[in-house]
Scaffold this active site. Structure first.
Site, PDB file in Angstrom:
ATOM      1  N   HIS A   1      -5.084   8.315  -0.057  1.00  0.00           N
ATOM      2  CA  HIS A   1      -4.233   8.731  -1.002  1.00  0.00           C
ATOM      3  C   HIS A   1      -3.961  10.285  -1.176  1.00  0.00           C
ATOM      4  O   HIS A   1      -4.980  10.874  -1.209  1.00  0.00           O
ATOM      5  CB  HIS A   1      -5.084   8.572  -2.443  1.00  0.00           C
ATOM      6  CG  HIS A   1      -5.728   6.787  -2.529  1.00  0.00           C
ATOM      7  ND1 HIS A   1      -6.392   6.372  -3.383  1.00  0.00           N
ATOM      8  CD2 HIS A   1      -5.014   5.718  -1.807  1.00  0.00           C
ATOM      9  CE1 HIS A   1      -6.576   4.997  -3.272  1.00  0.00           C
ATOM     10  NE2 HIS A   1      -5.739   4.643  -2.193  1.00  0.00           N
TER      11      HIS A   1
ATOM     12  N   GLY B   1       0.767  -1.285   0.037  1.00  0.00           N
ATOM     13  CA  GLY B   1       0.098  -0.085   0.005  1.00  0.00           C
ATOM     14  C   GLY B   1       0.831   1.254   0.005  1.00  0.00           C
ATOM     15  O   GLY B   1       2.043   1.161   0.251  1.00  0.00           O
ATOM     16  N   ASP B   2       0.342   2.374   0.005  1.00  0.00           N
ATOM     17  CA  ASP B   2       0.997   3.741  -0.123  1.00  0.00           C
ATOM     18  C   ASP B   2       1.988   3.765  -1.035  1.00  0.00           C
ATOM     19  O   ASP B   2       2.903   4.428  -1.178  1.00  0.00           O
ATOM     20  CB  ASP B   2       1.517   3.851   1.297  1.00  0.00           C
ATOM     21  CG  ASP B   2       0.576   4.009   2.419  1.00  0.00           C
ATOM     22  OD1 ASP B   2      -0.635   4.485   2.032  1.00  0.00           O
ATOM     23  OD2 ASP B   2       0.807   3.536   3.291  1.00  0.00           O
TER      24      ASP B   2
ATOM     25  N   GLY C   1       1.653   5.178  -4.248  1.00  0.00           N
ATOM     26  CA  GLY C   1       1.260   6.401  -4.777  1.00  0.00           C
ATOM     27  C   GLY C   1       0.244   6.215  -5.962  1.00  0.00           C
ATOM     28  O   GLY C   1       0.150   6.798  -6.974  1.00  0.00           O
TER      29      GLY C   1
HETATM   30  P1  GDP Z   1      -1.409   5.631  -2.105  1.00  0.00           P
HETATM   31  O1  GDP Z   1      -2.161   5.064  -0.937  1.00  0.00           O
HETATM   32  O2  GDP Z   1      -1.130   4.456  -2.914  1.00  0.00           O
HETATM   33  O3  GDP Z   1      -2.390   6.604  -3.017  1.00  0.00           O
HETATM   34  O4  GDP Z   1      -0.067   6.741  -1.696  1.00  0.00           O
HETATM   35  P2  GDP Z   1      -0.124   7.531  -0.448  1.00  0.00           P
HETATM   36  O5  GDP Z   1      -0.608   8.678  -1.169  1.00  0.00           O
HETATM   37  O6  GDP Z   1      -0.596   6.933   0.909  1.00  0.00           O
HETATM   38  O7  GDP Z   1       1.190   7.797  -0.163  1.00  0.00           O
HETATM   39  C1  GDP Z   1       2.073   8.195  -1.308  1.00  0.00           C
HETATM   40  C2  GDP Z   1       2.973   9.569  -0.889  1.00  0.00           C
HETATM   41  O8  GDP Z   1       3.897   9.863  -1.832  1.00  0.00           O
HETATM   42  C3  GDP Z   1       1.962  10.672  -0.916  1.00  0.00           C
HETATM   43  O9  GDP Z   1       2.242  11.527   0.047  1.00  0.00           O
HETATM   44  C4  GDP Z   1       2.252  11.211  -2.194  1.00  0.00           C
HETATM   45  O10 GDP Z   1       1.980  12.723  -2.401  1.00  0.00           O
HETATM   46  C5  GDP Z   1       3.647  11.172  -2.476  1.00  0.00           C
HETATM   47  N1  GDP Z   1       4.332  11.020  -3.641  1.00  0.00           N
HETATM   48  C6  GDP Z   1       3.628  10.259  -4.677  1.00  0.00           C
HETATM   49  N2  GDP Z   1       4.473  10.218  -5.728  1.00  0.00           N
HETATM   50  C7  GDP Z   1       5.579  10.623  -5.364  1.00  0.00           C
HETATM   51  C8  GDP Z   1       7.020  10.748  -6.162  1.00  0.00           C
HETATM   52  O11 GDP Z   1       7.270  10.452  -6.945  1.00  0.00           O
HETATM   53  N3  GDP Z   1       8.248  11.432  -5.153  1.00  0.00           N
HETATM   54  C9  GDP Z   1       7.834  11.798  -3.800  1.00  0.00           C
HETATM   55  N4  GDP Z   1       8.790  12.543  -3.212  1.00  0.00           N
HETATM   56  N5  GDP Z   1       6.417  11.740  -3.250  1.00  0.00           N
HETATM   57  C10 GDP Z   1       5.664  11.242  -3.934  1.00  0.00           C
HETATM   58 MG    MG Z   2      -2.021   5.328   1.079  1.00  0.00          MG
END
Ligand code: GDP
Ligand code: MG
Length: 424
Positions: free
Chosen positions: A40, A11-12, A14
């Site tokens: 997300h 999870g998490d 991105g």
């Molecule tokens: P999800 O649950 O799969 O949608 O992912 P999350 O949103 O929980 O976690 C991903 C985190 O990484 C978020 O805070 C995004 O803003 C951040 N994020 C996503 N892509 C990137 C990236 O390419 N680089 C960086 N530094 N942060 C990212």
């Molecule tokens: Mg998440």
């Protein structure tokens, strides 16, 4: 055309940010499992958004968003989340949000039971998000749940409440010794948070079928990752729903349709929230450095995420579970500034090397086997094409691609919508 966006890891990865990016070419985005335990985070030209229940397509003007029958919907949370987004300038109406009449309603007593059980377990707790997800899915399969469509017929619904409350109190009151749930509070809850949603509730399976027939492009957005899937994940430290792409047509309400494209979202390193085996885990200073660089704190709960290097064994398994045709490798920028980077390429169990992900029970006894690669020292967050990347970063991508046997089509190098590289 039907595309699924799903998580390869814990999870998490991105997923939200990739759905936000790729939904430009889609007409419909549909969540098909889970509830508001999802978090997300999406950053785009409109601002920064945290989505728990709403599909990430809600941020695009022309996308219709669907909450599918496979979901569990906390109607109070949905109301508050929608209002928070409206305050940020996002339009949410029955035109662009449709909720399946067959989706199950998460009740306050589910949240209560989640908390009571975690407290009872004390140091053996599962690390639940305490959003009532396991209790509500349990009720779904016990056939004692309320569904969204029942809100369209309140007289019938309120007649069922008494029986369900009576049954629920066998555990809440007589089992856990907590104050009983009352019929009045349940009816009041439906009146306050359920009835205002009436116009959003419909047969979303029918809607999606019609949309598909009309040639619309549909995207399924998963929550969590393969390793949290109820069947294929690290049970019992999983979620309570099917997080895999193959479940999308079922959880969305279109079991008659087939997915054309499965895009697996995979992180350039490993993170895991909550309890459970996590073989490649870093501890101490190494962990702090990676967690801080990646801002690895849960979007839904704020909990610090456990971190580790990229895990080939678990990711290959995740790719297989998701039937991924292509990969979006996320957060590569977080790995900048290391002399060397470790990758977990195998597990060692009782002196034997494992390359296939084993049954959960033996995971705790597995030790990670690391290979070391050269790192890169420059900032890569402004790179927009493969040739902008330093050789070491390209080598890292190619190494992972080869080890995982799946093509990496996108690489993200920042949280903002445009901070990504298309590899082919
Ligand atoms: P999800 O649950 O799969 O949608 O992912 P999350 O949103 O929980 O976690 C991903 C985190 O990484 C978020 O805070 C995004 O803003 C951040 N994020 C996503 N892509 C990137 C990236 O390419 N680089 C960086 N530094 N942060 C990212
Ligand atoms: Mg998440």
């Amino acid at each position: 055309m039907l595309t699924s966006i799903c998580g390869i890891n814990w999870g998490d990865e991105g997923k939200g940010r990739m759905v936000d990016l790729l939904s430009e070419e889609y007409d419909v985005v549909c969540r098909y499992q889970g509830g508001n335990n999802a978090g997300h985070t999406v950053i785009n030209d409109k601002g920064k958004f945290i989505l728990n229940l709403l599909p990430s397509g809600i941020l695009r003007e022309n996308v219709v968003n669907v909450l599918g029958n496979g979901m569990v919907v906390d109607i109070r949370h949905l109301t508050e989340e929608a209002n928070r987004l409206r305050a940020q300038g996002i339009r949410i109406t029955p035109e662009n949000l449709k909720i399946s009449d067959k989706a199950v309603i998460t009740m306050p007593y589910h949240v209560l039971m989640d908390c009571l059980e975690e407290e009872r377990l004390a140091d053996k707790k599962f690390g639940s998000t305490r959003r009532g997800i396991a209790p509500v899915y349990a009720d779904k399969y016990m056939k004692k749940a309320f569904r969204m469509g029942e809100l369209l017929n309140p007289d019938l619904l309120y007649r069922r409440v008494k029986d369900i409350v009576e049954w629920k109190n066998l555990t809440v009151e007589k089992g856990y010794g907590h104050a009983p749930v009352t019929t009045e509070e349940v009816v009041e809850y439906f009146r306050t948070y359920g009835e205002p949603l009436k116009e959003y509730i419909c047969d979303t399976g029918l809607y999606l079928n019609e949309a598909n027939k009309a040639g619309k492009k549909i995207m399924f957005e998963a929550q969590l990752g393969a390793l949290r899937d109820i069947d294929f994940g690290i049970y019992p430290y999983t979620s309570s729903s099917s997080t895999i792409a193959a479940y999308a047509p079922i959880g969305a309400g279109v079991p008659n349709l087939k997915i054309d494209r499965s895009i697996g979202i995979m992180k350039a390193y490993s993170t895991c929230v909550g309890e459970g085996p996590f073989t490649a885990e870093y501890f101490g200073e190494k962990a702090v450095k990676l967690r801080e660089a990646g801002g690895e704190y849960g979007a839904a709960t704020g909990r610090p995420r456990r971190v580790g290097p990229f895990d080939v064994v678990a990711s290959r398994y995740g790719i297989r579970c998701q039937g991924a045709d292509e990969i979006a490798l996320t957060k590569l920028d977080v790995l900048s500034g290391h002399e060397e980077l470790e990758v977990c390429t195998a597990y060692e169990l009782n002196g034997k090397k494992l390359v296939e992900f084993p049954f959960t029970d033996v995971l705790d006894a597995c030790k990670p086997v690391f290979e070391t690669m050269k790192g890169w020292n420059c900032d890569i967050s402004a790179c927009r094409k493969p040739s902008d990347l330093p050789k070491e970063a390209l080598d890292y991508i190619r190494f992972i691609e080869k080890a995982c046997e799946c093509r990496i089509r996108y690489v993200s190098v920042g949280a903002e919508r445009e901070a990504y590289i298309k590899m082919y």
